[in-house]
Design a protein around this motif. Structure first.
Motif, PDB file in Angstrom:
ATOM      1  N   THR A  59      54.930 -13.491 -32.888  1.00 42.79           N
ATOM      2  CA  THR A  59      55.481 -12.240 -32.380  1.00 42.79           C
ATOM      3  C   THR A  59      56.363 -11.575 -33.429  1.00 42.79           C
ATOM      4  O   THR A  59      56.293 -10.357 -33.650  1.00 42.79           O
ATOM      5  CB  THR A  59      56.296 -12.493 -31.098  1.00 42.79           C
ATOM      6  N   VAL A  60      57.201 -12.377 -34.087  1.00 44.58           N
ATOM      7  CA  VAL A  60      58.081 -11.845 -35.128  1.00 44.58           C
ATOM      8  C   VAL A  60      57.259 -11.240 -36.267  1.00 44.58           C
ATOM      9  O   VAL A  60      57.533 -10.127 -36.739  1.00 44.58           O
ATOM     10  CB  VAL A  60      59.015 -12.947 -35.667  1.00 44.58           C
ATOM     11  N   SER A 116      56.596  -2.567 -38.423  1.00 46.09           N
ATOM     12  CA  SER A 116      57.967  -2.068 -38.394  1.00 46.09           C
ATOM     13  C   SER A 116      58.137  -0.746 -39.120  1.00 46.09           C
ATOM     14  O   SER A 116      59.086  -0.009 -38.866  1.00 46.09           O
ATOM     15  CB  SER A 116      58.917  -3.104 -39.008  1.00 46.09           C
ATOM     16  N   VAL A 127      64.516  -2.594 -31.525  1.00 44.14           N
ATOM     17  CA  VAL A 127      64.319  -3.962 -31.033  1.00 44.14           C
ATOM     18  C   VAL A 127      64.309  -3.991 -29.515  1.00 44.14           C
ATOM     19  O   VAL A 127      63.476  -4.676 -28.894  1.00 44.14           O
ATOM     20  CB  VAL A 127      65.411  -4.897 -31.598  1.00 44.14           C
ATOM     21  N   TRP A 184      61.203  -5.107 -27.162  1.00 47.74           N
ATOM     22  CA  TRP A 184      61.351  -6.291 -26.300  1.00 47.74           C
ATOM     23  C   TRP A 184      61.142  -5.946 -24.823  1.00 47.74           C
ATOM     24  O   TRP A 184      60.469  -6.684 -24.100  1.00 47.74           O
ATOM     25  CB  TRP A 184      62.726  -6.907 -26.519  1.00 47.74           C
TER      26      TRP A 184
END
Length: 217
Positions: free
Chosen positions: A36-37, A44, A128, A132
């Protein structure tokens, strides 16, 4: 077919099955987090982060899992980090699987309409927070089938621990074949792996039908 070997290796197969399940569960969690990261880094918009994510995925996906396991097994002790075979297997499987999961999640994120991110940001969320709370929940519902396939592959790939005497199911299978007929031993183990992966496949289909049903309703 002579399955009398089960009488002599029953405990070994129990231990191997438990190790296979344990390392698969740990690797599943770690690879999902890491994947996921990496997926978020790749989209990004920051060139350095996106470049790192791309290099990670391409390098890991295009090198053999066995080579990665051996690297972790031999390289870490060389710099003073000593890990058990279980830990080495978990790390190796997590890194390898995370590269595939990252691509699955990236595709899911890109399938979510861009307006969702814009709406979340306009409401005061940070990037973020928007990712999320808004984007990732929608993305995961879209990628249940391919994500489930990666988890099933992870369980099967755990057999690579046999090359470092990892104590999992395939390792004790190789031990049993030293004194028993090869065909029934591997047939038995194939059935055990089916018993591990088929329920996972059924769970994936259940979640897919449930979430798609909610979406269509």
């Amino acid at each position: 077919m002579d399955f009398s070997f089960l009488e002599f290796y029953q405990q070994e197969f129990y231990d191997g099955l438990w190790t296979t399940i344990s390392v698969s569960l740990f690797a599943l969690v770690f690879s999902l987090i890491l994947g996921t990261v990496i997926a978020v880094l790749r989209i990004s918009g920051v060139k350095a982060l996106a470049g790192f994510g791309t290099a990670y995925v391409e390098f890991i996906r295009n090198t053999p899992l066995v080579a990665q396991i051996f690297f972790v097994f031999f390289a870490l002790p060389a710099v003073g980090i000593k890990l058990s075979q279980f830990a080495v297997g978990t790390i190796g499987l997590s890194i390898y699987t995370s590269s595939y999961i990252a691509e699955v999640i990236r595709a899911g994120i890109q399938s979510v309409p861009c307006g969702q991110m814009e709406a979340a940001r306009s409401s005061g969320m940070t990037y973020v927070q928007a990712m999320w709370y808004v984007i990732l929940p929608q993305a995961f519902k879209l990628i249940v089938p391919p994500l489930g396939n990666q988890f099933i592959n992870l369980v099967k790939n755990s057999s690579v621990l046999a090359v470092i005497a990892g104590g999992e199911l395939m390792y004790f299978t190789d031990v049993a074949t030293t004194e028993a007929d090869v065909t029934p031993v591997y047939l038995f183990v194939a059935v055990v792996y089916l018993l591990l992966t088929v329920p996972l496949s059924l769970l994936v289909h259940f979640l897919e039908r449930r979430w798609l049903g909610r979406k269509s309703s």
